[in-house]
Design a protein around this motif. Structure first.
Motif, PDB file in Angstrom:
ATOM      1  N   LYS A 135       0.585  -0.886   0.103  1.00  0.00           N
ATOM      2  CA  LYS A 135      -0.075  -0.017   0.194  1.00  0.00           C
ATOM      3  C   LYS A 135       0.875   1.162  -0.077  1.00  0.00           C
ATOM      4  O   LYS A 135       0.732   2.256  -0.698  1.00  0.00           O
ATOM      5  N   TYR A 136       1.887   1.429   1.172  1.00  0.00           N
ATOM      6  CA  TYR A 136       2.849   2.176   0.329  1.00  0.00           C
ATOM      7  C   TYR A 136       3.621   2.512  -1.421  1.00  0.00           C
ATOM      8  O   TYR A 136       4.060   3.264  -1.373  1.00  0.00           O
ATOM      9  N   PHE A 137       4.390   1.415  -1.695  1.00  0.00           N
ATOM     10  CA  PHE A 137       5.317   1.014  -2.968  1.00  0.00           C
ATOM     11  C   PHE A 137       4.924   1.577  -3.652  1.00  0.00           C
ATOM     12  O   PHE A 137       5.285   1.510  -5.103  1.00  0.00           O
ATOM     13  N   ARG A 138       3.169   0.556  -3.641  1.00  0.00           N
ATOM     14  CA  ARG A 138       2.196   1.017  -4.793  1.00  0.00           C
ATOM     15  C   ARG A 138       3.307   2.678  -5.505  1.00  0.00           C
ATOM     16  O   ARG A 138       2.959   2.819  -6.228  1.00  0.00           O
ATOM     17  N   TRP A 139       2.688   3.494  -3.717  1.00  0.00           N
ATOM     18  CA  TRP A 139       3.030   5.344  -4.769  1.00  0.00           C
ATOM     19  C   TRP A 139       4.173   5.538  -5.051  1.00  0.00           C
ATOM     20  O   TRP A 139       5.254   6.900  -5.676  1.00  0.00           O
ATOM     21  N   THR A 140       5.360   4.564  -4.799  1.00  0.00           N
ATOM     22  CA  THR A 140       6.929   4.517  -4.860  1.00  0.00           C
ATOM     23  C   THR A 140       6.982   4.151  -6.415  1.00  0.00           C
ATOM     24  O   THR A 140       7.658   4.785  -7.025  1.00  0.00           O
ATOM     25  N   GLN A 141       6.200   3.231  -6.751  1.00  0.00           N
ATOM     26  CA  GLN A 141       6.072   2.822  -8.086  1.00  0.00           C
ATOM     27  C   GLN A 141       5.431   3.898  -8.848  1.00  0.00           C
ATOM     28  O   GLN A 141       5.523   4.017  -9.893  1.00  0.00           O
ATOM     29  N   TRP A 142       4.594   4.418  -8.631  1.00  0.00           N
ATOM     30  CA  TRP A 142       3.961   5.364  -9.279  1.00  0.00           C
ATOM     31  C   TRP A 142       4.501   6.771  -9.755  1.00  0.00           C
ATOM     32  O   TRP A 142       4.460   7.821 -10.415  1.00  0.00           O
ATOM     33  N   ILE A 143       5.595   7.446  -8.637  1.00  0.00           N
ATOM     34  CA  ILE A 143       6.013   8.424  -8.553  1.00  0.00           C
ATOM     35  C   ILE A 143       7.415   7.906  -9.688  1.00  0.00           C
ATOM     36  O   ILE A 143       7.376   9.037 -10.664  1.00  0.00           O
ATOM     37  N   PHE A 144       7.809   6.794  -9.495  1.00  0.00           N
ATOM     38  CA  PHE A 144       8.673   6.069 -11.019  1.00  0.00           C
ATOM     39  C   PHE A 144       8.436   6.463 -11.691  1.00  0.00           C
ATOM     40  O   PHE A 144       9.032   6.806 -13.074  1.00  0.00           O
ATOM     41  N   LEU A 145       7.328   6.009 -12.182  1.00  0.00           N
ATOM     42  CA  LEU A 145       6.804   6.791 -13.869  1.00  0.00           C
ATOM     43  C   LEU A 145       6.348   7.768 -13.496  1.00  0.00           C
ATOM     44  O   LEU A 145       6.292   7.901 -15.469  1.00  0.00           O
ATOM     45  N   GLN A 146       6.163   8.381 -12.913  1.00  0.00           N
ATOM     46  CA  GLN A 146       6.078  10.479 -13.249  1.00  0.00           C
ATOM     47  C   GLN A 146       7.311  10.598 -13.706  1.00  0.00           C
ATOM     48  O   GLN A 146       7.459  11.538 -14.544  1.00  0.00           O
ATOM     49  N   GLY A 545      12.093   4.205  -0.780  1.00  0.00           N
ATOM     50  CA  GLY A 545      11.454   4.748  -0.985  1.00  0.00           C
ATOM     51  C   GLY A 545      11.622   5.704   0.678  1.00  0.00           C
ATOM     52  O   GLY A 545      10.073   6.400   0.986  1.00  0.00           O
ATOM     53  N   SER A 546      12.527   6.245   1.222  1.00  0.00           N
ATOM     54  CA  SER A 546      13.112   7.120   1.617  1.00  0.00           C
ATOM     55  C   SER A 546      12.733   8.932   1.280  1.00  0.00           C
ATOM     56  O   SER A 546      13.110   9.705   1.625  1.00  0.00           O
ATOM     57  N   CYS A 547      12.512   8.671  -0.494  1.00  0.00           N
ATOM     58  CA  CYS A 547      12.689   9.762  -1.336  1.00  0.00           C
ATOM     59  C   CYS A 547      10.917  10.297  -0.456  1.00  0.00           C
ATOM     60  O   CYS A 547      11.649  12.039  -1.123  1.00  0.00           O
ATOM     61  N   TRP A 548      10.087  10.430  -0.338  1.00  0.00           N
ATOM     62  CA  TRP A 548       9.448  10.576  -0.282  1.00  0.00           C
ATOM     63  C   TRP A 548       8.199  10.804   0.534  1.00  0.00           C
ATOM     64  O   TRP A 548       6.775  11.122   0.755  1.00  0.00           O
ATOM     65  N   TYR A 549       8.909  10.140   1.954  1.00  0.00           N
ATOM     66  CA  TYR A 549       7.469   9.064   2.972  1.00  0.00           C
ATOM     67  C   TYR A 549       6.990  10.593   3.858  1.00  0.00           C
ATOM     68  O   TYR A 549       6.091  10.401   4.523  1.00  0.00           O
ATOM     69  N   TYR A 550       8.056  11.942   4.158  1.00  0.00           N
ATOM     70  CA  TYR A 550       7.772  12.521   4.515  1.00  0.00           C
ATOM     71  C   TYR A 550       6.487  12.903   4.066  1.00  0.00           C
ATOM     72  O   TYR A 550       5.500  13.687   5.164  1.00  0.00           O
ATOM     73  N   LEU A 551       5.957  12.549   2.955  1.00  0.00           N
ATOM     74  CA  LEU A 551       4.687  13.566   2.524  1.00  0.00           C
ATOM     75  C   LEU A 551       3.677  11.965   2.715  1.00  0.00           C
ATOM     76  O   LEU A 551       2.756  12.916   3.149  1.00  0.00           O
ATOM     77  N   ARG A 552       3.702  11.212   2.677  1.00  0.00           N
ATOM     78  CA  ARG A 552       2.645   9.556   3.231  1.00  0.00           C
ATOM     79  C   ARG A 552       2.090   9.896   4.532  1.00  0.00           C
ATOM     80  O   ARG A 552       1.408  10.105   4.692  1.00  0.00           O
ATOM     81  N   PHE A 553       2.879  10.810   5.033  1.00  0.00           N
ATOM     82  CA  PHE A 553       3.054  10.789   6.953  1.00  0.00           C
ATOM     83  C   PHE A 553       1.340  11.459   6.784  1.00  0.00           C
ATOM     84  O   PHE A 553       0.904  12.197   7.582  1.00  0.00           O
ATOM     85  N   THR A 554       1.409  13.230   5.742  1.00  0.00           N
ATOM     86  CA  THR A 554       0.225  14.187   6.189  1.00  0.00           C
ATOM     87  C   THR A 554      -0.844  13.346   6.074  1.00  0.00           C
ATOM     88  O   THR A 554      -1.911  14.123   5.694  1.00  0.00           O
ATOM     89  N   ASP A 555      -1.421  10.943   5.473  1.00  0.00           N
ATOM     90  CA  ASP A 555      -2.037  11.053   4.859  1.00  0.00           C
ATOM     91  C   ASP A 555      -2.028   9.881   3.984  1.00  0.00           C
ATOM     92  O   ASP A 555      -2.130   9.516   3.419  1.00  0.00           O
ATOM     93  N   PRO A 556      -1.642   8.851   5.714  1.00  0.00           N
ATOM     94  CA  PRO A 556      -1.709   7.785   5.101  1.00  0.00           C
ATOM     95  C   PRO A 556      -1.864   6.539   4.646  1.00  0.00           C
ATOM     96  O   PRO A 556      -1.641   5.890   4.408  1.00  0.00           O
ATOM     97  N   SER A 557      -2.981   6.792   4.836  1.00  0.00           N
ATOM     98  CA  SER A 557      -4.528   6.314   4.354  1.00  0.00           C
ATOM     99  C   SER A 557      -5.524   5.880   3.047  1.00  0.00           C
ATOM    100  O   SER A 557      -5.732   5.470   2.823  1.00  0.00           O
ATOM    101  N   ASN A 558      -4.652   7.546   2.433  1.00  0.00           N
ATOM    102  CA  ASN A 558      -5.112   7.769   1.050  1.00  0.00           C
ATOM    103  C   ASN A 558      -4.907   6.217   0.212  1.00  0.00           C
ATOM    104  O   ASN A 558      -4.128   6.099   0.084  1.00  0.00           O
ATOM    105  N   GLN A 559      -6.047   5.736  -0.760  1.00  0.00           N
ATOM    106  CA  GLN A 559      -6.397   4.525  -1.698  1.00  0.00           C
ATOM    107  C   GLN A 559      -6.072   6.038  -2.999  1.00  0.00           C
ATOM    108  O   GLN A 559      -5.888   5.308  -4.367  1.00  0.00           O
ATOM    109  N   ALA A 560      -6.192   6.709  -2.864  1.00  0.00           N
ATOM    110  CA  ALA A 560      -6.423   7.490  -4.138  1.00  0.00           C
ATOM    111  C   ALA A 560      -5.175   8.629  -4.644  1.00  0.00           C
ATOM    112  O   ALA A 560      -5.267   8.765  -5.990  1.00  0.00           O
TER     113      ALA A 560
END
Length: 857
Positions: A135-146, A545-560
């Motif tokens: 649920k976390y590295f989904r967004w690590t992969q998403w950022i890589f795609l950007q 994973g450590s490049c953006w974790y500080y952003l996830r802490f602001t809304d860690p359960s967001n699935q969208a």
């Protein structure tokens, strides 16, 4: 509800309040509040099997003090914790034991979390994150795609450590003195296909925007040096063998071109084979093989003996047509600049040593200052031996020569950066899988048009065995791409990760529109979107994973989304970021790069990720050396908590010295801090655990001096917390505790205010005393006490009495006391009187409010 212990039993008190905080979610950041926010963050740890060492809670205690203080000041505080959990140690453990890295990682997290909770840190555990969680590295992969679709990710052949005996790629930390850590086998540098991120595209902004952050100057300087901006010229040297074209170099000193007496190319330079004449083939090949066994650090070490081999070929100097021999030497790296340099030995230490060793010509082209005769000369001066440019100051010659080169089409002004693109892949299992599939050119051209918004303008490709493969990204809806279970965690044997052995996962039919996949061993599903593909076998590095974790802490359960725009606008980026100075370059630079990409995409509202950064100092072992298992000087916080308690440990870590300083652990000093807490307990409660009889509801119970000292303490502790001067805040509280001990009576209001000031530092004992003194609810809900500036001014002051320069006593006297009255009081003081009785007064030296020296004879 408080405990019933009569004495200061920290083993009962501390677990009790930790359980209370946990059960009540006491540190949960509020949602939908009008309070001002404060976001304080620690660099999250890698959960190693060894657990916490004493260095972890040093920084964590400091941020916890700030977080508790800010809550008391009325802020909505975000103070989260998580785990940077992908990493090599877990995979090495898996190789040895066959245990899945996830299992070992989770066991380590459980232990880390237990230790952290035992330290009473006020983390919002509802926001806990783990970089290995899909649920976390989904967004690590998403950022890589950007990054991928913006053309900031590509593949290239890059050198890695390869061990022929183990048939595997090794990480830098697995190579010791040119041999594998396991088995001691020789290793060599070998080129393998790697993902690379184009961080150099942001080099100028990464450098320029350092002015906008509140960081230690030393860290800014390290980043500036790592980025390494330099202005100079790119120069083309014709090769004597015209069929081979030109050799391109970058130099910051085109004014010294007339002093170029040889050139050097890296052993990996693509022209090495073409430039090597038959007579030099064997020597060059032997040299290249030897260079392949060295790290970049070894190759560029200024102290090492210079080595090289002549290629047998020559270039032509573009300013005078002189023949310039071309050498191959390992101190030039292919990854920096152009992989080739012009050498001016008269004005460069490294070039000079090389020229001396190989008896190459040395031509001075900068006139040395008066009295300077030694070469190499690296100072300022006018150019000499440089034709029509003679006599020009070197900066002017640099401009003129660069301009003339540009006119002739053999040079141009250039800004170069030491910063290299970021090698972003590992030949490992335990990391985030890359969300791409490699397909044929035919299939790529057929389906890429349907995914125009997801693919870069220039396709990402690599060629193997004459076949070119094209990278097709997974659709965002198909994320996360998870790791498959594998039969073995051993590398594949050909340089690829263990994923290369999992053919069912690897070789697939891939639906380019939905991201669905079925094994290639099955028939091709119907539909135009299905293509034959092969998944990427590299995985992302731990840095991802450590490049953006500080952003996830602001809304860690967001699935969208990785975080909602509302959460990002409210919390923003950390107001305070605390961690070790060892992360000054890599983590902090990589995070800044990713953040700036997200900023450019409109995903985050700020251009920088960390507005204020602070580095805690290293705590050394008792022997003054860095703590390590091999030295046997590691301090385990669990042992200190068991013997003296968490509050004592927290206070002592902060009392050791300035937070940013390096300091040795001293087990003897912890006793003094523990006695301080025992004193505070005794001043609040009697031997039976009841309220100390000296505490009264009458405000008149406080002396004027105690009131002044209380307000001074409130003011200083608050200011010291804001400035992270936590050792001096504790000193001030100790001064107040001593005054409290000497006071025959004290008001309950004063005692409660002092307990509130102590609470961020020693939260367990203060929670207990707060309730024992009759307060309802947690001390966490109590606002920070206010100091009264008017009460900071003392009515009385201590005046020291000397007679003939020797200390004879002191006494509290009114502020503004006249000299005559001061002398009168001194003569009446019983400690002074015997030394002045019957003697003539000769002279008086009086410093009001400080000292009175009576000279008698």
């Amino acid at each position: 509800m408080a405990t019933k212990c009569k004495d200061y039993n920290f083993l009962e008190i501390e677990p009790h309040w930790q359980s209370f905080w946990d059960n009540n979610h006491s540190f949960r950041a509020e949602r939908g509040t009008s309070k001002p926010k404060y976001y304080v963050l620690d660099m999250f740890p890698y959960p190693s099997g060894a657990g916490l060492h004493i260095g972890h809670p040093e920084g964590y205690t400091a941020t916890d003090i700030v977080a508790r203080y800010k809550r008391a000041k009325g802020f909505n505080v975000l103070h989260p914790m998580g785990w940077d959990a992908f990493g090599l140690p877990a995979e090495q453990h898996a190789v040895k034991t066959g245990t899945h890295p996830a299992s070992n990682t989770q066991n380590n997290i459980v232990n880390f979390k237990r230790q952290i909770k035992a330290l009473g840190f006020s983390y919002d555990w509802d926001r806990e994150i783990d970089t290995t969680d899909p649920k976390y590295f989904r967004w690590t992969q998403w950022i890589f795609l950007q990054l991928f679709k913006r053309g900031l990710a590509y593949v290239d052949e890059r050198p890695v450590w390869w061990c022929p005996e183990l048939r595997t790629v090794l990480a830098n930390e697995e190579v010791i003195d040119g041999k594998s850590e396991v088995g001691g086998f020789p290793v060599e540098r070998r080129n393998l296909r790697q993902w690379v991120l184009r961080i150099t595209a942001y080099a100028e902004r990464l450098l320029a925007d350092l002015k906008d952050v509140d960081w230690p100057d030393s860290t800014k300087r390290m980043q500036e040096a790592w980025i390494g901006r330099s202005e100079g010229a790119e120069v083309l040297f014709d090769l004597e063998n015209r069929s081979l074209g030109q050799l391109r170099i970058f130099t910051t000193r085109p004014d010294t071109l007339f002093g170029c007496t040889y050139m050097v190319i890296a052993p990996e330079h693509p022209l090495v084979d073409a430039l090597t004449v038959p007579a030099q083939k064997a020597a060059v090949e032997a040299y290249r093989k030897k260079a392949a066994g060295k790290s970049d650090l070894e190759r560029t070490d200024l102290a090492k003996e210079k080595s090289g081999v002549f290629s047998g070929s020559y270039a032509l100097n573009p300013v005078n047509g002189a023949r310039v021999p071309i050498w191959v030497a390992d101190y030039v790296l292919m990854g920096y600049g152009t992989g080739a340099i012009m050498a001016v030995p008269a004005h460069d230490e490294r070039d000079y040593e090389f020229a001396q060793q190989y008896e190459l010509p040395i031509v001075q082209v900068i006139e040395a200052a008066a009295g300077e005769t030694k070469l190499p000369y690296v100072g300022d001066g006018r150019v000499i031996n440089s034709g029509t440019y003679n006599g020009l100051p070197w900066p002017e010659a640099k401009k003129r020569i660069t301009s003339d080169l540009a006119t002739k089409g053999v040079g141009q002004p250039t800004v170069n950066y030491k910063l290299r693109d970021w090698l972003f892949s590992r030949q490992r299992y335990w990391g985030e899988p890359f969300p791409v599939v490699w397909v044929s050119e035919t299939d790529y051209r057929r389906v890429a048009g349907r995914r125009r918004d997801d693919v870069p303008g220039e396709p990402v490709t690599f060629t193997s065995d004459g076949v070119t493969h094209f990278a097709l990204p997974l659709p965002a809806a198909a994320l996360p791409l998870e790791l498959p279970d594998v039969q073995s965690y051993l590398p594949s044997g050909n340089g690829e990760s263990p994923l290369a052995n999992e053919t069912t996962w690897l070789e697939i039919w891939f639906n380019a529109e939905t991201g669905a996949a079925v094994p290639a061993s099955q028939p091709r599903p119907a539909g135009e979107a299905w293509v034959r593909g092969r998944r990427e076998t590299n995985t992302m590095p731990q840095w991802a994973g450590s490049c953006w974790y500080y952003l996830r802490f602001t809304d860690p359960s967001n699935q969208a989304a990785f975080a909602s725009p509302e959460a990002l606008r409210y919390w923003g980026v950390p107001d305070l970021y605390v961690g070790g100075a060892e992360h000054a370059v890599l983590h902090l630079l990589y995070a800044r790069f990713w953040h700036k990409v997200l900023f450019d995409l409109g995903q985050v509202p700020q251009a920088e990720p960390f507005s204020k950064l602070f580095h805690q100092g290293i705590i050394l072992g008792e022997d003054g050396e860095k703590m390590s298992k091999s030295r046997g000087n590691v301090v385990n916080p669990d042992a200190i908590i068991a013997s003296h308690g968490t509050d004592t440990l927290r206070l002592y870590l902060m009392f050791l010295g300035p937070l940013e300083a390096m300091k040795p652990w001293n087990p003897n000093g912890i006793e003094g801090v523990h006695r301080f807490l025992q004193k505070v307990w005794r001043e609040c409660l009697d031997r039976e655990g009841a309220v100390n009889p000296k505490i009264t509801a009458d405000p008149a119970a406080d002396s004027a001096e105690l009131i002044r000292l209380l307000h001074e303490t409130i003011k200083k502790v608050g200011e010291d917390i804001e400035g992270l001067r936590l050792n001096t805040a504790i000193s001030q509280m100790m001064i107040f505790a001593n005054a409290l001990q000497k006071s025959p009576t004290v008001s309950r209001t004063t005692v409660l205010a002092f307990i509130q000031v102590l609470a961020p530092f020693a939260p367990h004992i203060t929670e207990e005393l707060w309730e024992r003194l009759g307060q309802t609810g947690s001390i966490l809900a109590a606002p920070w006490p206010q100091f009264d500036a008017a009460k900071l001014v003392a009515d009385m002051v201590k005046l020291v009495f000397q007679v003939n320069g020797k200390h004879r006593g002191d006494q509290q006297v009114p502020v503004g006391l006249s000299e005559a009255d001061a002398v009168k009081i001194a003569y009446e003081n019983p400690k002074v009187a015997p030394f002045v009785a019957g003697k003539a007064l000769k002279r008086v030296v009086y410093v009001p409010g400080r000292i009175l020296n009576i000279v008698v004879g």
